[in-house]
Motif scaffolding. Sequence first.
Motif, PDB file in Angstrom:
ATOM      1  N   ASN A 166       0.851  -1.196   0.000  1.00  0.00           N
ATOM      2  CA  ASN A 166       0.000   0.000   0.000  1.00  0.00           C
ATOM      3  C   ASN A 166       0.886   1.244   0.000  1.00  0.00           C
ATOM      4  O   ASN A 166       1.115   1.888   1.029  1.00  0.00           O
ATOM      5  CB  ASN A 166      -0.925  -0.019   1.224  1.00  0.00           C
ATOM      6  CG  ASN A 166      -2.010   1.038   1.147  1.00  0.00           C
ATOM      7  OD1 ASN A 166      -1.885   2.019   0.417  1.00  0.00           O
ATOM      8  ND2 ASN A 166      -3.074   0.846   1.892  1.00  0.00           N
ATOM      9  N   GLY A 167       1.390   1.582  -1.175  1.00  0.00           N
ATOM     10  CA  GLY A 167       2.342   2.675  -1.291  1.00  0.00           C
ATOM     11  C   GLY A 167       1.814   3.992  -0.792  1.00  0.00           C
ATOM     12  O   GLY A 167       2.530   4.749  -0.112  1.00  0.00           O
ATOM     13  N   ARG A 168       0.566   4.289  -1.091  1.00  0.00           N
ATOM     14  CA  ARG A 168       0.009   5.584  -0.687  1.00  0.00           C
ATOM     15  C   ARG A 168      -0.037   5.709   0.837  1.00  0.00           C
ATOM     16  O   ARG A 168       0.293   6.757   1.390  1.00  0.00           O
ATOM     17  CB  ARG A 168      -1.388   5.738  -1.283  1.00  0.00           C
ATOM     18  CG  ARG A 168      -2.016   7.080  -0.977  1.00  0.00           C
ATOM     19  CD  ARG A 168      -3.381   7.189  -1.610  1.00  0.00           C
ATOM     20  NE  ARG A 168      -4.069   8.371  -1.139  1.00  0.00           N
ATOM     21  CZ  ARG A 168      -5.353   8.615  -1.323  1.00  0.00           C
ATOM     22  NH1 ARG A 168      -6.083   7.764  -2.004  1.00  0.00           N
ATOM     23  NH2 ARG A 168      -5.916   9.702  -0.871  1.00  0.00           N
ATOM     24  N   ARG A 169      -0.421   4.642   1.510  1.00  0.00           N
ATOM     25  CA  ARG A 169      -0.516   4.704   2.975  1.00  0.00           C
ATOM     26  C   ARG A 169       0.872   4.720   3.608  1.00  0.00           C
ATOM     27  O   ARG A 169       1.074   5.359   4.650  1.00  0.00           O
ATOM     28  CB  ARG A 169      -1.335   3.520   3.482  1.00  0.00           C
ATOM     29  CG  ARG A 169      -1.704   3.617   4.956  1.00  0.00           C
ATOM     30  CD  ARG A 169      -2.977   2.855   5.233  1.00  0.00           C
ATOM     31  NE  ARG A 169      -3.244   2.675   6.645  1.00  0.00           N
ATOM     32  CZ  ARG A 169      -3.740   3.608   7.457  1.00  0.00           C
ATOM     33  NH1 ARG A 169      -4.005   4.804   6.973  1.00  0.00           N
ATOM     34  NH2 ARG A 169      -3.969   3.355   8.732  1.00  0.00           N
ATOM     35  N   ILE A 170       1.834   4.035   2.995  1.00  0.00           N
ATOM     36  CA  ILE A 170       3.203   4.082   3.505  1.00  0.00           C
ATOM     37  C   ILE A 170       3.749   5.506   3.409  1.00  0.00           C
ATOM     38  O   ILE A 170       4.382   6.011   4.344  1.00  0.00           O
ATOM     39  CB  ILE A 170       4.103   3.099   2.727  1.00  0.00           C
ATOM     40  CG1 ILE A 170       3.650   1.658   2.954  1.00  0.00           C
ATOM     41  CG2 ILE A 170       5.561   3.255   3.149  1.00  0.00           C
ATOM     42  CD1 ILE A 170       4.279   0.662   2.000  1.00  0.00           C
ATOM     43  N   VAL A 171       3.495   6.149   2.273  1.00  0.00           N
ATOM     44  CA  VAL A 171       3.930   7.539   2.105  1.00  0.00           C
ATOM     45  C   VAL A 171       3.308   8.421   3.183  1.00  0.00           C
ATOM     46  O   VAL A 171       3.988   9.250   3.802  1.00  0.00           O
ATOM     47  CB  VAL A 171       3.564   8.049   0.700  1.00  0.00           C
ATOM     48  CG1 VAL A 171       3.636   9.571   0.625  1.00  0.00           C
ATOM     49  CG2 VAL A 171       4.492   7.437  -0.343  1.00  0.00           C
ATOM     50  N   ARG A 172       2.021   8.241   3.427  1.00  0.00           N
ATOM     51  CA  ARG A 172       1.348   9.051   4.446  1.00  0.00           C
ATOM     52  C   ARG A 172       1.943   8.790   5.825  1.00  0.00           C
ATOM     53  O   ARG A 172       2.158   9.729   6.607  1.00  0.00           O
ATOM     54  CB  ARG A 172      -0.155   8.746   4.447  1.00  0.00           C
ATOM     55  CG  ARG A 172      -0.953   9.485   5.521  1.00  0.00           C
ATOM     56  CD  ARG A 172      -0.815  10.985   5.402  1.00  0.00           C
ATOM     57  NE  ARG A 172      -1.653  11.686   6.382  1.00  0.00           N
ATOM     58  CZ  ARG A 172      -1.446  12.919   6.785  1.00  0.00           C
ATOM     59  NH1 ARG A 172      -0.428  13.624   6.311  1.00  0.00           N
ATOM     60  NH2 ARG A 172      -2.253  13.484   7.652  1.00  0.00           N
ATOM     61  N   ALA A 173       2.249   7.535   6.131  1.00  0.00           N
ATOM     62  CA  ALA A 173       2.822   7.216   7.435  1.00  0.00           C
ATOM     63  C   ALA A 173       4.173   7.892   7.617  1.00  0.00           C
ATOM     64  O   ALA A 173       4.436   8.512   8.666  1.00  0.00           O
ATOM     65  CB  ALA A 173       2.958   5.705   7.580  1.00  0.00           C
ATOM     66  N   LEU A 174       5.020   7.818   6.612  1.00  0.00           N
ATOM     67  CA  LEU A 174       6.337   8.447   6.708  1.00  0.00           C
ATOM     68  C   LEU A 174       6.214   9.964   6.793  1.00  0.00           C
ATOM     69  O   LEU A 174       6.981  10.625   7.514  1.00  0.00           O
ATOM     70  CB  LEU A 174       7.196   8.042   5.514  1.00  0.00           C
ATOM     71  CG  LEU A 174       7.647   6.573   5.498  1.00  0.00           C
ATOM     72  CD1 LEU A 174       8.271   6.218   4.150  1.00  0.00           C
ATOM     73  CD2 LEU A 174       8.626   6.288   6.630  1.00  0.00           C
ATOM     74  N   GLU A 175       5.237  10.525   6.074  1.00  0.00           N
ATOM     75  CA  GLU A 175       5.025  11.965   6.128  1.00  0.00           C
ATOM     76  C   GLU A 175       4.606  12.409   7.527  1.00  0.00           C
ATOM     77  O   GLU A 175       5.143  13.388   8.080  1.00  0.00           O
ATOM     78  CB  GLU A 175       3.952  12.366   5.110  1.00  0.00           C
ATOM     79  CG  GLU A 175       3.639  13.852   5.096  1.00  0.00           C
ATOM     80  CD  GLU A 175       2.429  14.179   4.236  1.00  0.00           C
ATOM     81  OE1 GLU A 175       2.371  15.310   3.727  1.00  0.00           O
ATOM     82  OE2 GLU A 175       1.532  13.313   4.092  1.00  0.00           O
ATOM     83  N   VAL A 176       3.660  11.701   8.130  1.00  0.00           N
ATOM     84  CA  VAL A 176       3.172  12.060   9.462  1.00  0.00           C
ATOM     85  C   VAL A 176       4.286  11.936  10.490  1.00  0.00           C
ATOM     86  O   VAL A 176       4.444  12.809  11.365  1.00  0.00           O
ATOM     87  CB  VAL A 176       1.969  11.177   9.845  1.00  0.00           C
ATOM     88  CG1 VAL A 176       1.627  11.335  11.330  1.00  0.00           C
ATOM     89  CG2 VAL A 176       0.760  11.540   8.989  1.00  0.00           C
ATOM     90  N   ILE A 177       5.068  10.883  10.409  1.00  0.00           N
ATOM     91  CA  ILE A 177       6.161  10.694  11.355  1.00  0.00           C
ATOM     92  C   ILE A 177       7.164  11.844  11.241  1.00  0.00           C
ATOM     93  O   ILE A 177       7.640  12.391  12.249  1.00  0.00           O
ATOM     94  CB  ILE A 177       6.846   9.340  11.117  1.00  0.00           C
ATOM     95  CG1 ILE A 177       5.888   8.204  11.474  1.00  0.00           C
ATOM     96  CG2 ILE A 177       8.135   9.226  11.924  1.00  0.00           C
ATOM     97  CD1 ILE A 177       6.325   6.852  10.968  1.00  0.00           C
ATOM     98  N   ALA A 178       7.491  12.227  10.009  1.00  0.00           N
ATOM     99  CA  ALA A 178       8.446  13.315   9.800  1.00  0.00           C
ATOM    100  C   ALA A 178       7.890  14.649  10.300  1.00  0.00           C
ATOM    101  O   ALA A 178       8.625  15.464  10.871  1.00  0.00           O
ATOM    102  CB  ALA A 178       8.811  13.412   8.321  1.00  0.00           C
ATOM    103  N   LEU A 179       6.587  14.885  10.109  1.00  0.00           N
ATOM    104  CA  LEU A 179       5.994  16.163  10.487  1.00  0.00           C
ATOM    105  C   LEU A 179       5.778  16.290  11.991  1.00  0.00           C
ATOM    106  O   LEU A 179       5.916  17.377  12.555  1.00  0.00           O
ATOM    107  CB  LEU A 179       4.656  16.354   9.766  1.00  0.00           C
ATOM    108  CG  LEU A 179       4.715  16.614   8.253  1.00  0.00           C
ATOM    109  CD1 LEU A 179       3.314  16.650   7.673  1.00  0.00           C
ATOM    110  CD2 LEU A 179       5.434  17.926   7.963  1.00  0.00           C
ATOM    111  N   THR A 180       5.394  15.190  12.632  1.00  0.00           N
ATOM    112  CA  THR A 180       5.000  15.272  14.038  1.00  0.00           C
ATOM    113  C   THR A 180       6.077  14.778  15.000  1.00  0.00           C
ATOM    114  O   THR A 180       6.030  15.103  16.196  1.00  0.00           O
ATOM    115  CB  THR A 180       3.727  14.440  14.285  1.00  0.00           C
ATOM    116  OG1 THR A 180       4.017  13.050  14.069  1.00  0.00           O
ATOM    117  CG2 THR A 180       2.605  14.875  13.361  1.00  0.00           C
TER     118      THR A 180
END
Length: 295
Positions: free
Chosen positions: A155-169
């Motif tokens: 699930n590439g889209r959800r993996i991208v979102r997970a990495l984005e959230v971790i980096a932002l928060t």
Amino acid sequence: MPRLIAVVGPTATGKSALGLALARHLGGEIVNADAMALYRGLDVGTAKPTPAERAEVPHHLLDVLDVTETASVAAYQRDARAAVEALLAAGRTPVLVGGSGLYVQSVVDDLEFPGTDPVLRAELETELAAHGPGALHARLAAVDPAAADVVLPGNGRRIVRALEVIALTGRPFPARLPAGVVPRYDAVLVGVDRPTDELDARVARRVARMFAAGIVDETRALEAAGLRDGLTASQALGYRQILAGGPMSTAAADTVRATRRFVRRQRSWFRRDTRVHWLDAAAPDLLGRALALSS
């Protein structure tokens, strides 16, 4: 005082018709909770309300995104809550209608959705396109093993979102919805459903109407406007199958199968919420029962 009413349930059960009837009787307005109906031009496949229905009962959060834009639950939550609270302040009944479970819950409950960073998101999506989801999932497993256990490796889209959230928060990715969320409103959740065999037949008839009503031509026009580039809109049922190519009879059959699978996921999502009052969508006194719940 008016209350927020949410009409939820699987596709093709008749949510839109019930929502309109409730809004007419209660002096209310519709707030869309169908993720794909946010998009301009995705009309036939999402069975959007007709111009006459929209003139009779005001609708909010329809046709607010171009097909090239990516839908965001956080942005939807902000805009839908603003609409709901403006209606309540004006003494109008907001009727939230749709089958996108997370979108509904983002409104009725106090859930927090981290924002996005377009630059970071673009970098991650470029990396996804270059190296595939496996490489990004390995990175996710290194920084947040608990999230990697929940997010599927493909699930590439959800993996991208997970990495984005971790980096932002700087915090772990909330891969599952939190337990025991707090309701935001004194809302009434009305669920409508039908027996599986009956709903399967309704889905087949709905898809047949979509193809007869011009979804193929609509898809081709949207393709020229960039539909293939839209990460969210291009996945809409019917449009995705047409974009895949091949005979339209195959696209229609694939749409029926995909919609039936989606119906089962919707039913599973909403059945978990014990606040939902379930009604038989075929009941002759459906509106009366829904109004009784809403009082």
